[in-house]
Design an enzyme around this catalytic site. Structure first.
Site, mmCIF file in Angstrom:
data_model
loop_
_atom_site.group_PDB
_atom_site.id
_atom_site.type_symbol
_atom_site.label_atom_id
_atom_site.label_comp_id
_atom_site.label_asym_id
_atom_site.label_seq_id
_atom_site.Cartn_x
_atom_site.Cartn_y
_atom_site.Cartn_z
ATOM 1 C CG ASP A 13 -1.895 -1.169 1.210
ATOM 2 O OD1 ASP A 13 -2.245 -1.634 0.107
ATOM 3 O OD2 ASP A 13 -2.262 -1.632 2.297
ATOM 4 C CE LYS A 16 2.445 -2.450 -4.349
ATOM 5 N NZ LYS A 16 2.145 -2.095 -2.951
HETATM 6 P P1 GDP Z 1 -0.675 0.373 -3.584
HETATM 7 O O1 GDP Z 1 -1.293 -0.889 -3.108
HETATM 8 O O2 GDP Z 1 0.793 0.422 -3.319
HETATM 9 O O3 GDP Z 1 -0.993 0.704 -5.009
HETATM 10 O O4 GDP Z 1 -1.313 1.536 -2.693
HETATM 11 P P2 GDP Z 1 -2.879 1.700 -2.303
HETATM 12 O O5 GDP Z 1 -3.617 2.164 -3.486
HETATM 13 O O6 GDP Z 1 -3.378 0.486 -1.605
HETATM 14 O O7 GDP Z 1 -2.782 2.805 -1.176
HETATM 15 C C1 GDP Z 1 -2.201 4.050 -1.427
HETATM 16 C C2 GDP Z 1 -3.255 5.139 -1.173
HETATM 17 O O8 GDP Z 1 -2.614 6.389 -1.081
HETATM 18 C C3 GDP Z 1 -4.265 5.266 -2.289
HETATM 19 O O9 GDP Z 1 -5.502 5.600 -1.741
HETATM 20 C C4 GDP Z 1 -3.710 6.407 -3.136
HETATM 21 O O10 GDP Z 1 -4.725 7.102 -3.843
HETATM 22 C C5 GDP Z 1 -3.112 7.273 -2.073
HETATM 23 N N1 GDP Z 1 -1.966 8.086 -2.482
HETATM 24 C C6 GDP Z 1 -0.976 7.777 -3.367
HETATM 25 N N2 GDP Z 1 -0.058 8.759 -3.404
HETATM 26 C C7 GDP Z 1 -0.457 9.697 -2.532
HETATM 27 C C8 GDP Z 1 0.085 10.943 -2.091
HETATM 28 O O11 GDP Z 1 1.154 11.363 -2.476
HETATM 29 N N3 GDP Z 1 -0.636 11.637 -1.151
HETATM 30 C C9 GDP Z 1 -1.808 11.173 -0.633
HETATM 31 N N4 GDP Z 1 -2.431 11.909 0.265
HETATM 32 N N5 GDP Z 1 -2.349 10.012 -1.031
HETATM 33 C C10 GDP Z 1 -1.680 9.279 -1.946
HETATM 34 P P1 IMO Z 2 -0.862 -4.163 -2.251
HETATM 35 O O1 IMO Z 2 -0.416 -4.746 -3.558
HETATM 36 C C1 IMO Z 2 -0.950 -4.524 2.093
HETATM 37 C C2 IMO Z 2 -1.129 -8.561 3.748
HETATM 38 C C3 IMO Z 2 -2.376 -8.980 4.499
HETATM 39 C C4 IMO Z 2 -1.766 -9.927 5.518
HETATM 40 C C5 IMO Z 2 -0.669 -10.616 4.720
HETATM 41 C C6 IMO Z 2 -1.079 -11.974 4.162
HETATM 42 O O2 IMO Z 2 -2.142 -3.425 -2.325
HETATM 43 O O3 IMO Z 2 0.243 -3.404 -1.617
HETATM 44 P P2 IMO Z 2 -2.628 -12.690 2.124
HETATM 45 O O4 IMO Z 2 -4.077 -12.454 1.873
HETATM 46 O O5 IMO Z 2 -1.725 -12.161 1.077
HETATM 47 O O6 IMO Z 2 -2.324 -14.130 2.453
HETATM 48 O O7 IMO Z 2 -2.327 -11.864 3.490
HETATM 49 O O8 IMO Z 2 -0.352 -9.748 3.656
HETATM 50 N N1 IMO Z 2 -1.347 -8.057 2.373
HETATM 51 C C7 IMO Z 2 -1.238 -6.783 2.017
HETATM 52 N N2 IMO Z 2 -1.010 -5.686 2.771
HETATM 53 N N3 IMO Z 2 -1.050 -4.418 0.758
HETATM 54 C C8 IMO Z 2 -1.239 -5.507 -0.018
HETATM 55 O O9 IMO Z 2 -1.211 -5.467 -1.363
HETATM 56 C C9 IMO Z 2 -1.403 -6.758 0.624
HETATM 57 N N4 IMO Z 2 -1.623 -8.012 0.187
HETATM 58 C C10 IMO Z 2 -1.586 -8.798 1.263
HETATM 59 O O10 IMO Z 2 -3.016 -7.879 5.104
HETATM 60 O O11 IMO Z 2 -1.134 -9.187 6.544
HETATM 61 MG MG MG Z 3 -2.830 -1.555 -1.854
#
Ligand code: GDP
Ligand code: IMO
Ligand code: MG
Length: 415
Positions: A13, A16
């Site tokens: 999260d 990416k």
């Molecule tokens: P990923 O799994 O790595 O793609 O990340 P996620 O989408 O799960 O979580 C990142 C969150 O942060 C999302 O809701 C994005 O829209 C948000 N986000 C990304 N870059 C920024 C930033 O620079 N500032 C803020 N405030 N939010 C961001």
């Molecule tokens: P993105 O790509 C954050 C975490 C789960 C749990 C552990 C194992 O959005 O960054 P699983 O269901 O994979 O067997 O769970 O991994 N987890 C993540 N945490 N971002 C993710 O993906 C995750 N995918 C799995 O919360 O702790």
């Molecule tokens: Mg994510």
């Protein structure tokens, strides 16, 4: 041509999705190589939010080809649901016929086992990731290519359910009969067969034709099955090396590796997190950063930037540079902490230990700033934000190539 890569540095999260979407404007092909629909990659374009789980984040660039590689575990049901958001995917999305399937029993086993673990639960997403990779490693899994003969696949699954009747009974899982199963698999085959391909040959061809290929990691380094905080990890190799296996590339095919890292730190699910903040600052980070899971909606645990973990992740991935995400979330904090080392049994440790559970953070504090939100030029950043970024570069030993100041594609500083 070599393939460039985006990889998560922390516990997932990191942001990416935003960076892959931004970079995809300059790439011909975007590939996922591990994980499954446990991933949730959020992209904001012109005020519209997209949450992607399996489809690569290049899908919003109409010119990019999107590939789901052999290393991904695919729930046909989840993929079909996600595909409904987009038109004209045929010829633009290809899925490896070697990718293993997440079947319904994998999901039920994942959820049942989590319940049985009680306090020791991993906190999985409950999407069947671990059991599906488990079947693959145990050599009893089923690949998407088997959808080409659904009668054979259904027969094999019914045999498996019969042989493992005791396990399914113990976990209170009702398995489907042949007719139900075949109908379900036929439904998947109808939609997905036109998308199946030998994606390894495809990627080789793209590289030979000098096409620009971007590899999109899911999860993050500290969730890697070998190099993360085991057993509180996911079931795939999330580090850059995983891309070779998950697509059929050689290490020589890999070009630039960019590590994606938040300016602070979050984790969703259980397991050690030394720089977690249990006080008001942790709550403030969660609220300002809207730290709620993209896939499950769970609230994320929040804390300070862990430079020890980042240095480790940067080395193991071979990061050429880092993208620092969500710098704006630190706006308004009078002081900002950086975890520069750990204390374990009275000793200072500055490498990632096996027993991270026992590590207490040693912090350095830096002055905060008022606002960087929406900032698009390095020169416009407040002095204290520049000093914070310079310290992160120094302490992680990796240069910063990009700074993100809002979820929007355009609110990005490219250095
Ligand atoms: P990923 O799994 O790595 O793609 O990340 P996620 O989408 O799960 O979580 C990142 C969150 O942060 C999302 O809701 C994005 O829209 C948000 N986000 C990304 N870059 C920024 C930033 O620079 N500032 C803020 N405030 N939010 C961001
Ligand atoms: P993105 O790509 C954050 C975490 C789960 C749990 C552990 C194992 O959005 O960054 P699983 O269901 O994979 O067997 O769970 O991994 N987890 C993540 N945490 N971002 C993710 O993906 C995750 N995918 C799995 O919360 O702790
Ligand atoms: Mg994510």
């Amino acid at each position: 041509m070599k393939a460039d890569m985006i990889v998560g540095i922390q516990w997932g999260d990191e942001g990416k999705g935003k960076i892959v979407d931004l970079m995809a404007q300059n790439y011909d092909v975007v590939c996922r190589y591990q994980g499954g629909h446990n991933a949730g990659h959020t992209i904001w374009v012109d005020g519209v939010r997209y949450a992607l789980h399996l489809i690569p984040s290049g899908v919003l660039n109409p010119k990019a080809i999107n590939i789901i590689g052999n290393g991904v575990v695919v729930s046909a049901e989840a993929l079909i649901e996600e595909m409904k958001q987009f038109e004209g995917l045929l010829g633009r999305l290809f899925v490896s016929d070697k990718a293993h399937m997440i079947l319904k029993h994998h999901i039920l086993i994942d959820q049942a086992k989590e319940k049985l673990r009680g306090e020791k639960a991993i906190g999985t997403t409950g999407r069947g990731i671990g059991p599906s990779y488990g079947s693959k490693i145990e050599r009893s899994g089923h690949r998407l290519g088997e959808l080409r003969d659904t009668a054979k696949l259904a027969t094999s699954l019914v045999e498996f359910y019969t042989e493992n009747k005791a396990l399914f009974q113990a976990l209170d899982i009702i398995t489907p009969d042949f007719v139900t199963l075949k109908a379900e698999l036929d439904g998947y085959a109808d939609v997905l067969l036109p998308y199946l391909a030998d994606t390894t040959q495809m990627v080789w061809k793209f590289l030979d034709e000098q096409k620009r290929v971007l590899l999109e990691g899911a999860q993050g380094t500290l969730l890697d099955i070998d190099h993360g905080t085991y057993p509180y990890v996911t079931s795939s190799n999330t580090i850059s090396a995983g891309a070779c296996v998950g697509l059929g590339l050689s290490p020589k095919d890999i070009g630039k590796v960019t590590g994606i890292v938040k300016a602070y730190c979050t984790r969703v699910g259980n397991g050690p997190f030394p720089s977690e903040d249990f006080g008001d600052d942790g709550v403030k980070l969660r609220d300002k950063g809207k730290e709620f899971g993209t896939s499950t909606g769970r609230s994320r645990r929040c804390g300070w930037f862990d430079a020890v973990a980042c240095r480790y992740a940067s080395r193991i991935n071979g990061c050429d540079d880092l993208s620092i995400m969500k710098l704006d979330v630190l706006d308004g904090f009078p002081q900002i902490k950086i975890c520069v080392a750990y204390e374990i049994n009275g000793q200072r440790v500055d490498t990632l230990p096996e027993d991270l559970e026992n590590a207490k953070p040693i912090y350095e504090e830096m002055p905060g700033w008022e606002s960087v939100v929406g900032c698009r030029k390095y020169e416009d950043l407040p002095q204290s934000a520049k000093a914070y970024l310079a310290r992160l570069e120094e302490i992680t030993g990796t240069k910063i190539g990009l700074i993100s100041t809002s979820p929007d594609r355009n609110d990005t500083i490219i250095l």
